[in-house]
Design a protein around this motif. Structure first.
Motif, mmCIF file in Angstrom:
data_model
loop_
_atom_site.group_PDB
_atom_site.id
_atom_site.type_symbol
_atom_site.label_atom_id
_atom_site.label_comp_id
_atom_site.label_asym_id
_atom_site.label_seq_id
_atom_site.Cartn_x
_atom_site.Cartn_y
_atom_site.Cartn_z
ATOM 1 N N TYR A 14 33.490 -72.355 -59.617
ATOM 2 C CA TYR A 14 32.224 -72.112 -60.257
ATOM 3 C C TYR A 14 32.399 -71.728 -61.773
ATOM 4 O O TYR A 14 31.169 -72.293 -62.550
ATOM 5 C CB TYR A 14 31.773 -70.680 -59.632
ATOM 6 C CG TYR A 14 30.468 -70.044 -60.146
ATOM 7 C CD1 TYR A 14 29.423 -70.383 -59.590
ATOM 8 C CD2 TYR A 14 30.578 -69.215 -61.173
ATOM 9 C CE1 TYR A 14 28.225 -69.953 -59.949
ATOM 10 C CE2 TYR A 14 29.308 -68.640 -61.636
ATOM 11 C CZ TYR A 14 28.196 -68.891 -60.996
ATOM 12 O OH TYR A 14 26.904 -68.549 -61.650
ATOM 13 N N LYS A 24 33.577 -70.830 -55.901
ATOM 14 C CA LYS A 24 32.342 -70.678 -55.444
ATOM 15 C C LYS A 24 32.312 -69.968 -54.300
ATOM 16 O O LYS A 24 31.048 -69.389 -53.933
ATOM 17 C CB LYS A 24 31.636 -72.298 -55.133
ATOM 18 C CG LYS A 24 31.332 -73.172 -56.376
ATOM 19 C CD LYS A 24 30.777 -74.373 -56.156
ATOM 20 C CE LYS A 24 30.399 -75.202 -57.296
ATOM 21 N NZ LYS A 24 29.925 -76.629 -56.920
ATOM 22 N N GLU A 25 33.362 -69.873 -53.467
ATOM 23 C CA GLU A 25 33.499 -69.083 -52.403
ATOM 24 C C GLU A 25 33.646 -67.642 -52.979
ATOM 25 O O GLU A 25 34.345 -67.185 -53.739
ATOM 26 C CB GLU A 25 34.752 -69.174 -51.656
ATOM 27 C CG GLU A 25 35.124 -68.335 -50.765
ATOM 28 C CD GLU A 25 34.002 -68.268 -49.421
ATOM 29 O OE1 GLU A 25 33.473 -67.161 -49.033
ATOM 30 O OE2 GLU A 25 33.623 -69.366 -49.147
ATOM 31 N N LYS A 26 32.528 -66.733 -52.784
ATOM 32 C CA LYS A 26 32.506 -65.299 -53.212
ATOM 33 C C LYS A 26 33.446 -64.677 -52.921
ATOM 34 O O LYS A 26 33.953 -64.390 -52.083
ATOM 35 C CB LYS A 26 31.106 -64.728 -52.970
ATOM 36 C CG LYS A 26 29.751 -65.521 -53.163
ATOM 37 C CD LYS A 26 28.724 -64.781 -52.770
ATOM 38 C CE LYS A 26 27.111 -65.500 -52.904
ATOM 39 N NZ LYS A 26 26.247 -64.791 -52.497
ATOM 40 N N ILE A 144 25.328 -63.250 -59.173
ATOM 41 C CA ILE A 144 26.750 -63.586 -59.216
ATOM 42 C C ILE A 144 27.391 -62.079 -58.794
ATOM 43 O O ILE A 144 27.035 -61.056 -58.940
ATOM 44 C CB ILE A 144 27.188 -63.735 -60.737
ATOM 45 C CG1 ILE A 144 26.602 -64.751 -61.244
ATOM 46 C CG2 ILE A 144 28.634 -63.707 -60.836
ATOM 47 C CD1 ILE A 144 26.685 -65.387 -62.972
ATOM 48 N N PRO A 145 28.293 -62.422 -57.856
ATOM 49 C CA PRO A 145 28.834 -61.182 -57.160
ATOM 50 C C PRO A 145 29.638 -60.411 -58.084
ATOM 51 O O PRO A 145 30.098 -60.809 -59.237
ATOM 52 C CB PRO A 145 29.962 -61.957 -56.020
ATOM 53 C CG PRO A 145 29.586 -63.139 -56.003
ATOM 54 C CD PRO A 145 28.856 -63.535 -57.191
#
Length: 847
Positions: A14, A24-26, A144-145
């Motif tokens: 990301y 991209k995997e949170k 966004i986390p």
């Protein structure tokens, strides 16, 4: 119809923040490290223990919900000639063209450390890499986390990884650096390499996962995985293995557990290893639940598999808790790739065979190919599904990491010796003494070259001397054979032979500018070097049994000789007599010796002047050796100014009296080179091939020690060569005067001495790793290339290389009598032109 997706949409990263890659995997943040591994075959069992403990501690430091991804690239590279070498002499050009376009494997190594979501252990094959099914807008619109923006989390993680990197560097075996943005994202950065499966990338190729295959451009790729404990076919995994081809009852040779899937796979490939560190209590609890389920289905019998599995889990849990280990989940895979038209099936068989050597039944995995490929993308290790991991203890996981790197010598350097990597055949330029001196590996350039019979010592010596002469060095060579004729002629040197018709004669009492010091007021004195030289010569011709029981007598004789030499020259200068020679020296001794010993009250049983004069008389005027020390051989005058001088000693080398005297004369010429201030910057070689026995004289021990000090001070390199390795053991003089003063020891094939190598090891001062590598020489040679191997020992360091030259060079270095006769015939045919001769020899030999 096949679905086509843009690479940007399939790229799992990301963003890049500070030093961290954001997936991209949170919740997955990764810091990438580049590792420099120890050179292949350079580690001993102690080193493997250190490396196991190192990564055991790394796992412990990082703590739960961390994921380590070790990635090792083995990509092909082709050798490109160096312009400066192509402008060199015909041998150097021949060498460059010989290696032109040679293909070999280059290795690079990485460690990616990630924070992963707390529930990662539940990520199945359908959950991982979910970004592949989402559109680009999804990642732009979603919030966004916290893990991506919380600076405290990133800073804490960054600090922990920096500590790990420092710990790795402190091992002294592996170097670690954090990769920057350019290393990753440049046109030829790490991501470009991975997505093109190539070390050099111009345009990224298409990636096709259809038909149960992975096709990347013209390359067809295949994964082989270790994902289940049942795939192991051995019960115990130690900290290292023994390499079968090098290991004998005399020589146990350690190697890493995964060595067989590194350079030993002669195809391009990538090794991926994943170590997931879970929350310990939760992981152990899950295993206990699994054991209970096995027990529920068990029937209570001893051979019941369910009961056996349950007991294994309980034992595993006990080992973790009692020995303060961590439970981790481990996965290993190898991604091999070849041109789809050539070699794919052979590559697959080779990789499967390499796993068999590890006692692992690797799975040829096509079903999970997409997840495996994207999990290999740096920073996206979270893309590996949890069902592909197998549980193990942290110490076992540490022992299953790959530890062998490539040779570090630069193949682009010019000032060095051309050798090859013994595993991949990569051309290398080896600094024999310059870099070792700079790095304090050695403190003098003295060199020994030893081998068993037919080991190729003279060939290697020719290759090294040629390399040094090309870089401006000068050489004096003495030998009883014909090994250096061609080399000497190629470099416009001088060959001087001794035989009964034209024996060597010389006048050691003649003086030149290097022998005297002028103090003003018409006062001149001898240099210390000249005094030592003449005293040593007089000891040789009169005998000097040096032993501890008669040490006073030895010192008295030495003092008498020094006084005689100094007194002789003082009288000659006073009388302005320039007739310096042995005859006038003898006449001076005859007139002054008795008076001198009487005035000093030297007892005859300590020093007998009459016996001394009787021994000297043999070399006076018309007596049997009267010509030897009284006239300067016209062939020998001004030799100190020549670039290459080759003394062919013939039968003289077996004459226990004349050879040491001649050797001393030759070394005096070497001294002139050493003392020439205009030559301080160049290497000055004194090569003594097969002359050990005659030099093992007690009279010469002090002289050799003095020579060694001079060589160290003035940039000289004494080189002693022998296949009579027993001489190393037999002579204390050789050990004290030559072996101790040779910080570079070169060994070729020593299999003839394997059973008695401990004696050689002790006398030579070799360590255990040096012994292991020396005895491994020529035991695992490539079938594709013809070369022999050589070990270079720099005090406590050692490396083994392949000696591989072009046929053009072989023409000059060859010492086989049959081949030499053929070469001499070609030389006459080509009007005594060595370049034309070498080219014709190469052409005829290759056709």
């Amino acid at each position: 119809m096949e679905k086509r997706v843009e690479l940007l949409d399939t790229f799992p990263i990301y963003g890049y923040e500070r030093k961290s890659l954001i997936s991209k995997e949170k919740g997955c943040v990764t810091i990438p490290l580049k590792l420099e591994l120890p050179e292949v075959f350079s580690l001993d069992q102690t080193d493997y223990t250190i490396l196991n403990e190192l990564f055991f501690n790394v796992i412990n430091i990082l703590g739960p919900n961390k994921l380590l991804h070790r990635q090792d690239y083995f990509f092909e590279e082709n050798y490109k000639p160096i312009g400066q070498r192509l402008e060199g002499d015909f041998m150097e050009r021949g060498n460059e063209l010989y290696f032109n376009e040679r293909t070999f494997l280059r290795a690079s190594h990485f460690l990616f450390i990630s924070i992963v979501p707390t529930n990662y252990i539940k990520y199945g094959s359908k959950r991982v890499n979910s970004f592949l099914s989402k559109k680009r807008d999804y990642f732009l619109e979603k919030t966004i986390p916290e893990e991506f923006v919380n600076s405290d989390i990133l800073l804490d993680f960054e600090s922990k990884v920096e500590n790990v990197s420092d710990l790795i560097n402190s091992s002294g075996l592996i170097k670690s650096t954090i990769l920057n943005y350019e290393d990753l994202f440049d046109d030829n950065g790490l991501y470009a390499k991975y997505f093109s499966l190539s070390c050099q990338n111009k345009n990224l190729p298409d990636i096709d996962f259809s038909n149960n295959q992975i096709q990347i451009g013209e390359k067809l790729a295949q994964f082989y995985t270790l994902e289940n404990l049942d795939q192991f076919t051995k019960e115990h995994i130690g900290q290292n293995e023994l390499y079968g081809k090098f290991t004998t009852r005399h020589n146990k040779f350690p190697i890493g557990n995964l060595f067989s899937i590194g350079f030993k796979i002669p195809h391009e490939h990538i090794i991926n290893q994943y170590i997931y560190i879970p929350e310990q209590d939760k992981a152990l609890g899950q295993l206990r639940k699994k054991a209970k389920r096995f027990n529920q289905f068990g029937n209570g019998r001893k051979d019941d598999s369910n009961g056996i599995y349950a007991n294994q889990i309980y034992e595993f849990n006990s080992d973790i808790l009692e020995n303060h280990k961590e439970i981790v989940f481990y996965h290993l895979n190898v991604l091999g790739f070849e041109n789809k038209k050539e070699g794919h099936r052979k590559m697959c068989n080779t990789i499967a065979g390499a796993f068999k050597k590890l006692k692992v039944n690797a799975k040829e995995n096509t079903i999970d190919r997409k997840n495996l490929f994207f999990a290999g993308v740096p920073g996206n290790a979270v893309g590996l599904s949890s069902d592909m991991y197998l549980p193990m203890s942290s110490d076992m996981a540490a022992s299953l990491l790959y530890f062998e790197g490539e040779y570090k010598d630069s193949s682009k350097a010019v000032d060095g010796l051309r050798l090859v990597d013994r595993i991949s055949g990569r051309p290398l330029t080896v600094s024999v003494y310059r870099e070792p001196e700079k790095n304090d590996w050695i403190f003098n350039r003295g060199m020994l070259i030893a081998s068993g019979s037919g080991g190729g010592k003279s060939y290697v010596a020719n290759h090294y001397i040629s390399s040094e002469l090309r870089q401006g060095a000068e050489a004096i060579i003495m030998e009883d054979g014909n090994s250096y004729d061609k080399l000497t002629k190629v470099f416009d040197g001088i060959i001087i032979e001794h035989d009964d018709e034209s024996p060597f004669t010389f006048n050691p009492f003649m003086l030149d500018n290097y022998d005297t010091v002028y103090h003003g007021n018409n006062k001149t004195t001898l240099t210390e070097d000249k005094i030592v030289y003449l005293v040593t010569l007089l000891k040789l011709i009169t005998g000097d049994e040096k032993n501890t029981d008669n040490s006073m007598s030895n010192e008295v004789k030495k003092t008498v000789l020094e006084n005689l030499v100094i007194g002789y020259y003082n009288q000659m200068w006073e009388k302005e007599n320039q007739n310096f020679c042995f005859n006038t020296f003898y006449e001076y001794c005859r007139s002054h010796l008795n008076e001198q010993t009487k005035s000093k009250k030297v007892a005859r049983d300590v020093f007998d002047p009459n016996a001394f004069l009787f021994l000297l008389e043999k070399y006076y005027k018309d007596n049997p050796r009267g010509k030897l020390l009284n006239r300067e051989d016209e062939r020998i005058t001004r030799l100190s100014n020549e670039k290459v001088v080759y003394f062919k000693l013939g039968k003289l080398i077996d004459n226990e009296l004349l050879f040491p005297i001649t050797a001393l004369m030759i070394m005096e010429i070497f001294n002139k080179k050493l003392n020439d201030k205009s030559k301080l910057a160049i290497n000055k070689m004194m090569v003594v091939d097969e002359a050990w026995k005659a030099l093992a004289r007690t009279e010469l021990e002090d002289y050799f020690n003095n020579q060694s000090r001079m060589a160290r001070k003035y940039g000289g390199q004494p080189i002693f060569i022998s296949q009579k390795v027993d001489d190393f053991i037999a002579s204390k003089v050789i050990k004290n005067a030559i072996v101790v003063n040779s910080h570079i020891k070169v060994f070729l094939d020593m299999r003839d001495f394997e059973g008695s190598f401990e004696k050689i090891q002790s006398v030579m001062g070799l360590g255990e790793k040096q012994k292991q590598l020396i005895l491994s020489i020529n035991k695992d040679l490539s079938e594709k290339r013809k070369f022999r191997e050589v070990a270079f020992c720099w005090m406590d360091r050692v490396k083994v290389y392949g000696v591989e030259t072009s046929l053009v060079e072989k023409c000059i270095y060859e010492t086989n009598p049959t081949q030499s006769d053929r070469i001499n015939t070609l030389y006459e045919k080509n009007n005594n032109n060595w370049e034309l001769t070498a080219k014709e020899y190469a052409y005829r030999s290759s056709n």
